[in-house]
Motif scaffolding. Structure first.
Motif, mmCIF file in Angstrom:
data_model
loop_
_atom_site.group_PDB
_atom_site.id
_atom_site.type_symbol
_atom_site.label_atom_id
_atom_site.label_comp_id
_atom_site.label_asym_id
_atom_site.label_seq_id
_atom_site.Cartn_x
_atom_site.Cartn_y
_atom_site.Cartn_z
ATOM 1 N N VAL C 107 66.941 48.999 51.310
ATOM 2 C CA VAL C 107 66.562 49.758 50.055
ATOM 3 C C VAL C 107 67.582 50.884 50.141
ATOM 4 N N GLY C 108 68.016 51.797 51.116
ATOM 5 C CA GLY C 108 69.400 52.056 50.861
ATOM 6 C C GLY C 108 70.290 52.619 49.689
ATOM 7 N N GLU C 109 71.071 50.701 50.038
ATOM 8 C CA GLU C 109 71.563 50.749 49.088
ATOM 9 C C GLU C 109 70.724 50.530 47.705
ATOM 10 N N GLN C 110 70.042 50.191 47.477
ATOM 11 C CA GLN C 110 69.398 50.456 46.125
ATOM 12 C C GLN C 110 68.949 51.443 45.527
ATOM 13 N N ILE C 111 68.482 52.439 46.383
ATOM 14 C CA ILE C 111 68.248 53.610 45.626
ATOM 15 C C ILE C 111 69.412 54.474 45.542
ATOM 16 N N GLU C 112 71.011 53.918 46.747
ATOM 17 C CA GLU C 112 72.344 54.425 46.253
ATOM 18 C C GLU C 112 72.748 54.370 44.582
ATOM 19 N N GLU C 113 72.521 52.977 43.839
ATOM 20 C CA GLU C 113 72.349 52.302 42.795
ATOM 21 C C GLU C 113 72.112 53.670 41.883
ATOM 22 N N THR C 114 71.092 54.944 42.040
ATOM 23 C CA THR C 114 70.526 55.109 41.285
ATOM 24 C C THR C 114 71.105 56.073 41.671
ATOM 25 N N LEU C 115 71.336 57.138 42.704
ATOM 26 C CA LEU C 115 72.127 57.875 42.037
ATOM 27 C C LEU C 115 73.865 57.874 42.497
ATOM 28 N N ARG C 116 74.400 57.230 42.189
ATOM 29 C CA ARG C 116 75.453 56.792 41.723
ATOM 30 C C ARG C 116 75.792 56.530 40.044
ATOM 31 N N ARG C 117 74.262 55.877 39.412
ATOM 32 C CA ARG C 117 74.591 55.991 38.327
ATOM 33 C C ARG C 117 74.260 57.421 37.396
ATOM 34 N N ALA C 118 73.039 58.307 38.336
ATOM 35 C CA ALA C 118 73.019 59.791 38.208
ATOM 36 C C ALA C 118 74.230 60.524 38.160
ATOM 37 N N GLY C 119 75.737 60.051 38.727
ATOM 38 C CA GLY C 119 76.590 61.441 38.848
ATOM 39 C C GLY C 119 76.530 61.615 39.926
ATOM 40 N N ILE C 120 76.213 60.834 41.206
ATOM 41 C CA ILE C 120 76.639 62.293 42.082
ATOM 42 C C ILE C 120 77.466 61.074 42.836
ATOM 43 N N ALA C 121 78.115 61.519 42.767
ATOM 44 C CA ALA C 121 79.729 60.866 43.526
ATOM 45 C C ALA C 121 80.356 61.180 44.517
ATOM 46 N N ALA C 122 79.933 61.803 45.509
ATOM 47 C CA ALA C 122 79.897 62.311 46.919
ATOM 48 C C ALA C 122 79.206 61.567 48.121
ATOM 49 N N PRO C 123 79.631 60.224 48.938
ATOM 50 C CA PRO C 123 79.090 59.710 49.333
ATOM 51 C C PRO C 123 78.024 60.400 50.927
ATOM 52 N N ALA C 124 79.056 61.403 51.113
ATOM 53 C CA ALA C 124 77.882 62.234 51.992
ATOM 54 C C ALA C 124 76.109 62.603 51.197
ATOM 55 N N GLU C 125 77.045 63.330 49.552
ATOM 56 C CA GLU C 125 75.365 63.539 49.368
ATOM 57 C C GLU C 125 74.547 63.085 49.121
ATOM 58 N N ARG C 126 74.671 61.914 48.408
ATOM 59 C CA ARG C 126 74.510 60.521 48.401
ATOM 60 C C ARG C 126 73.335 59.171 49.469
ATOM 61 N N ARG C 127 74.794 59.780 50.767
ATOM 62 C CA ARG C 127 73.325 59.520 52.119
ATOM 63 C C ARG C 127 71.702 60.467 52.483
ATOM 64 N N GLN C 128 72.557 62.311 52.064
ATOM 65 C CA GLN C 128 71.510 63.165 52.350
ATOM 66 C C GLN C 128 70.873 62.602 51.201
ATOM 67 N N ARG C 129 70.292 62.172 50.161
ATOM 68 C CA ARG C 129 69.926 62.650 48.888
ATOM 69 C C ARG C 129 69.324 61.222 49.825
ATOM 70 N N ILE C 130 69.179 60.019 49.834
ATOM 71 C CA ILE C 130 68.305 59.134 50.129
ATOM 72 C C ILE C 130 67.735 59.582 51.088
ATOM 73 N N VAL C 131 67.827 60.081 52.097
ATOM 74 C CA VAL C 131 66.720 60.413 53.128
ATOM 75 C C VAL C 131 65.887 61.598 52.886
#
Lengths: 307, 288, 554
Positions: C107-131
């Protein structure tokens, strides 16, 4: 502990089924060979170079006068040790004959299999993603082609057109035409169910979710559409392999390829039973192993099946 | 070659018979008529060798020419139609009776018997059908009868599987439960609720497998494993003529075209039958 | 006055010449919730899909249709244009979360797809935003949960993940299509409350599509009622619910309102038809090394002639298993059942056919209960023929039976698919009654039906019982419906009967069992006579369950 047992149970089940099927095939092949009127010694006897006493002696030597179960056990044991006996006609060890023939067949089936899978997948995926009428039509044409056109008939027409009239390919020995013919035939067998599965997946709720997320079509196809089709693709590749067996037989004969198919047919015409048994066993058991492997692969890929 | 698309054909079947289906039916009827009337229409004995007229091109005397032994191709084609049809259809019939019978017996004997008997079928199915047919023919010897039996055994599992799938799909339906509540026994449920679906499923399967049976028969006789050499079959005619393909292609093309016409018309008709009996359509579930 | 966030004018969608949506116009504004309410086939879901350009292929959109986002007009089929908006400006949550999540991805990966799509490039930030996203939808231990696959989560958790995923791209508009319908009642209220909080905190424009008046009332600032592809009434939520102007809305509200008024239960002094004593039912292990599963634990109850017992429970509570066991369809593993004088025990004799006929069952899905190959007339003839009624007498009884349930003799000639859901269920009831049953078991008989039809079927059952005097077991998950029809209510949870009470006592002030209290406090009820005030944004009119509600009443 029980948890581990639960996870390993399906694995063990697949392996157990594979072994049971392999054992079943050994028994079937052995029993059907026993059904044949006259045994190996009779065949040699027919050729007129054995006296009655020699026949009895040879039977004893070959163990043909012992109980059936004992013979089956002995035969299976020798099979496990890679000893397929010797050819009646040529006197050579069958394993050596198989070793000569296998590379051709393996190469041929590997090429045909890859071509079939790529063709089917390419047509099905592009038909679903573009929704192009012509591509959808191609799915149906391939399907009808494979149901209605026997490969050897297509082979004959192919030889006439490409080897004799156009002169592009040699009549015998070239693998190009047979691989294309079998590839199209096998692709036609699976392209329709593959297309239907992909089309269903394309309208499925989780692909709709992926679209609602605004993902690019290529990413949707790769991460959301294709994984859904994997189980079907694995099941269908089993079907392709089965159809390759018939294809190998006809194509090797028609195009003069020195593979297991030709070996088997020559053996049948020459009543060379050890070779017949060995060739059928090798083909059938190879398929059983491949099917078990696809089953395990499916369990590995689909997270729902491991927990 | 113009192959109409099955999906379009399916829509027209809903309204009536598509032209494609009608043409396929006519072709099949012509082949069957040829087979039935073969002894009357064949101008020559299919086994008569005219050593003065080898590999003749088509002409007024030999309509489709002669083969490498001077045998009349048209006569062989007509007589071959008999064997090809008889063995192909006979194999499908044996498969139907054997598979449906075995499946229904297994299902009626209860869960344990069903599991064991279907495990047996699974075992047989582990062998590809052509290989199994081939093995049976080797064991049973040459001739038309062994081929019919071999095809029957090789294709029977499909019918058993269809019987089992239909049975289990229907047996859990609420209307079957309701029938039990009305006091209906197994026989009643079978007669009123299961039989129509079973028959539909099995006939559909037969329609799908018939062309495959005919193809497999022609493959086997092409490989020289079919009926005995003095019975002409289309597959064997192809095999015989393949050595002379460069010098007299017409001899090989005649049976090739005949086989393709037969299997093509059978599969078009099979598709029409399948669409007609489609349980989804019959049930009207498409409207949901 | 700025342009609305999204404006839809004259949406017309047709399939094969039939209009599915017929001229719908809507405006959605930031910070406001609009609830679109309608029954099946009203065109409400297609309207929702059109707001993301997600209409299925094969549907025609009329050229008169105009959809504008921030005042910019987008063609309904402009895939590229819509894709730029999806996930970032507009997001959507669907009905069945299990089917909507990709089973092959964590499920984390699936949320990450939306984040990447929203233009959040930094993986660390994406991880933090998933949580943080998973925490925002109130999921426990978000970091661990992100590594799970969808099938490892419960339905409620899946829907929360769906919401987190939709909100990850920080959209301005969230379209939620029946977000609670596939969930159990006790979970539904939590999700509704969550949506209300998120809408308020983020000042989202929220479009909620639902068939449930209570959900619409709880979330919507305003409500639009749809019928046959048209909006028949719109207005502030409280006003539409309290004073419906359109006749269809009035019917819809009236149906719900009728169920809220519980008729007085009748006394239980009647002859006993069925008793169950400490009945247990097991399901055998289906796999190697599996263990058998006990679906019903020691259930005891009695059904009295002319009276109704309501069996209330969520999916998987064992209520349908118990119902089937009482009907003699499956053997109990322990305990005993006395059905019309016959004793059913583990390993005992099966029910004789004549007796079996006297206990009938009506099923949830009337389509599955009627053989699609038989006309209604032939389906109704089946029990008669089995009871030995001569063929000559059957026709008259079939017609009489159809009349009794409000169908005509004409219906006998039709096939099940030619009837509506309600008519099919009536036919099933008529068929069961042709057996002259003394016991009628209704297993979720109204769950698959629309609200207005539900009430009609409930009325019919109550009337038939009064006329014929059969004992009835009414199995359901809908508190209002079960309470309305029953003379005694049993609540089932995890295979056990946890509460038994008279229907008027099924209330937070009277029941003591913690599960029943949870169920009752999670119940969503429209406020029929709520004060009609135009609400401002960010103030959901929702009674959110508090911990105190779940405590016993003593």
């Amino acid at each position: 502990m029980t948890n581990l047992l639960h996870r390993l149970a399906p694995l063990a089940f697949t392996l157990a089924r594979m072994l049971a099927q392999a054992a079943g095939i050994v028994v079937i092949v052995f029993l059907l060979a026993r059904l044949i009127p006259g045994d190996a010694v009779d065949v040699k006897g027919l050729e007129g170079d054995l006296t009655a006493a020699q026949q009895v002696e040879l039977r004893h030597q070959l163990g043909l006068d012992r109980p059936v179960v004992e013979q089956l056990a002995g035969w299976s044991w020798r099979l496990l040790n890679g000893d397929f006996g010797a050819s009646i006609r040529f006197g050579r060890p069958v394993s050596a004959m198989l070793a000569t023939a296998l590379p051709t067949t393996l190469l041929f089936t590997a090429l045909s299999f890859s071509f079939a899978l790529l063709l089917a997948l390419g047509v099905a995926v592009s038909a679903v993603t573009t929704g192009h009428r012509g591509l959808r039509g191609l799915v149906d044409v391939l399907n009808v082609w494979s149901i209605a056109l026997p490969t050897f008939c297509v082979g004959v027409v192919g030889i006439l057109v490409f080897s004799i009239w156009l002169g592009w390919l040699p009549v015998l020995g070239s693998m190009v035409l047979p691989v294309i013919i079998i590839g199209i035939d096998s692709a036609g067998l699976i392209v329709k169910p593959l297309h239907e599965e992909l089309r269903e997946a394309a309208t499925s709720a989780h692909v709709r979710t992926a679209r609602a997320k605004g993902l690019a079509p290529s990413r949707i196809a790769l991460r959301h559409l294709l994984p859904t089709a994997v189980p079907v693709m694995l099941a269908l590749s089993g079907l392709v392999l089965t159809s390759l067996v018939a294809g190998t037989l006809t194509m090797e004969v028609l195009f003069g390829l020195p593979g297991v198919g030709s070996l088997l047919l020559n053996a049948i015409h020459g009543r060379d039973y050890p070779v017949i048994q060995a060739a059928i066993l090798v083909i059938a058991i190879a398929l059983v192993i491949i099917n078990a492997a696809t089953d395990l692969l499916h369990r590995l890929i689909d997270p729902r099946m491991t927990s | 070659m113009s192959l109409a698309l099955p999906s379009e054909a399916g829509e027209s079947v809903r309204r009536g018979l598509s032209p494609r289906t009608v043409i396929a039916a006519l072709v099949l009827a012509a082949i069957v008529a040829l087979a039935l009337a073969a002894p009357l229409v064949a101008p020559f004995d299919p086994l008569d060798q005219d050593l003065l007229a080898l590999n003749q091109p088509p002409g007024p005397e030999h309509w489709l020419g002669t083969d490498h032994m001077g045998r009349d191709v048209f006569s062989r084609l007509a007589m071959g139609a008999r064997t090809t049809l008889m063995v192909g259809f006979g194999g499908a019939l044996v498969a139907f009776v054997l598979g449906a019978g075995f499946g229904l017996v297994a299902l009626s004997l209860g869960r344990v018997a069903e599991t064991v008997m279907f495990a047996l079928i699974d075992l047989v199915r582990a062998m590809p059908d052509v290989l199994l047919a081939l093995l049976l023919i080797v064991a049973l010897g040459a001739g038309a009868q062994p081929v019919v039996i071999a095809l029957g055994v090789a294709f029977a599992p499909f019918f058993a599987y269809v019987a089992r799938a239909t049975f289990h799909r229907e047996a859990v339906k609420d209307y079957v439960t309701a029938a039990r509540l009305f006091g209906g026994g197994k026989l009643h449920v079978l007669r009123l609720h299961l039989a129509p679906n079973l028959v539909g499923g099995l006939v559909t399967q037969a329609a799908i497998l018939l062309p495959r049976c005919v193809v497999t028969e022609s493959v086997l006789s092409f490989l020289g494993l079919g009926s005995s050499p003095d019975e002409p079959t289309w597959g064997r005619m192809v095999a015989d003529a393949s050595r002379y393909i460069e010098t007299s292609p017409h001899v090989i093309l005649a049976p090739v075209i005949a086989i393709i016409l037969l299997t093509l018309s059978l599969s078009i008709l099979g598709e029409a039958v399948r669409r007609h009996l489609d349980p989804l359509r019959a049930a009207g579930e498409a409207t949901l | 006055m700025t342009a609305p966030l999204l404006s839809l004018r004259n949406l017309i969608i047709s399939a094969g010449g039939r209009r599915l949506v017929d001229g719908v116009s809507l405006d959605l504004e930031a910070g406001r919730t609009l609830a679109v309410i309608g029954e099946s086939g009203s065109g409400k879901s297609l309207t929702g899909l059109s707001l993301l350009g997600l209409l299925p292929d094969g549907l025609e959109v009329d050229p008169a249709t105009r959809i504008a986002v921030d005042g910019r007009v987008l063609a309904p089929r402009d895939e590229r244009g819509w894709r730029a908006l999806r996930g970032r400006r507009i997001a959507m949550v669907f009905q069945d979360p299990m089917a909507c999540l990709n089973p092959f991805m964590r499920v984390g990966e699936q949320i990450e797809e939306t984040l990447r799509r929203a233009g959040i490039a930094a993986p660390a930030e994406r991880r933090q935003r998933i949580v943080s996203g998973l925490a925002e939808v109130e999921l426990p231990d978000p970091a661990a949960l992100a590594t799970r696959y969808p099938h490892q989560l419960s339905g409620g958790q899946q829907q929360r993940v769906m919401i987190a995923m939709a909100l990850a791209g920080e959209p301005d508009l969230l379209v939620a299509d029946e977000p609670t319908s596939a969930l159990d009642a006790s979970v539904q209220a939590d999700i509704v409350a969550l949506l209300a909080r998120l809408q308020a905190n983020r000042r989202l424009a929220l479009l909620i599509i639902t068939h449930d008046l209570a959900v619409a009332g709880a979330l919507g600032h305003s409500i639009a009622v749809m019928q046959h592809g048209r909006i028949v009434e719109t207005g502030p939520a409280a006003e539409v619910i309290s004073r419906p102007r359109d006749p269809y809305t009035a019917r819809l509200v009236g149906a719900r309102r009728r169920l809220a008024d519980v008729p007085a239960a009748q006394t239980m002094a009647r002859p006993v038809a069925v008793t169950a004593e400490a009945v247990c039912v097991d399901y055998a292990a289906r796999r190697l090394f599996g263990t058998s599963f006990r679906a019903v634990h020691g259930a005891s109850l009695s059904l009295l002639a002319g009276r109704t017992v309501g069996l209330l429970g969520e999916s998987g509570s064992g209520k349908s298993t118990l119902a089937a066991t009482l009907a003699g369809l499956r053997a109990p593993s322990a305990g005993r059942i006395r059905l019309l004088g016959h004793v059913i025990e583990p390993g005992g004799r099966p029910l004789p056919g004549a007796l079996r006929r006297r206990c009938q069952m009506v099923f949830q899905n009337p389509y599955g209960a009627l053989n699609p190959r038989l006309t209604i007339g032939r389906a109704l003839a089946e029990p008669l023929a089995l009871a030995g009624v001569p063929a000559s007498a059957q026709a008259a009884r079939i017609v009489a039976g159809l009349h009794e349930v409000g169908l005509d003799a004409d219906h006998a000639m039709r096939y099940p698919h030619q009837l509506s859901g309600g008519q099919r269920q009536r036919a099933c009831i008529a068929r069961a009654l042709l057996c002259e049953p003394e016991v009628l078991i209704c297993d979720e008989v109204i769950s698959a039906l629309d609200m207005t039809v539900k009430v009609q079927i409930l009325d019919l059952l109550k009337r038939l019982q009064a006329e014929r005097g059969f004992a009835m077991l009414f199995v359901g998950h809908d508190i209002e419906a079960v309470r309305w029809i029953s003379d005694e209510v049993l609540v089932m949870h995890q295979g056990r009967i946890v509460e038994r009470c008279r229907p008027e006592q099924l209330d937070l002030s009277a029941v003591r069992d913690p599960y029943t209290r949870r169920l009752l406090s999670a119940r969503l009820m429209p406020e029929f006579d709520g004060a009609i005030v135009e609400k401002t944004g960010g103030e959901p009119r929702l009674h959110v369950a508090t911990a105190a509600d779940c405590l016993p009443a003593w």
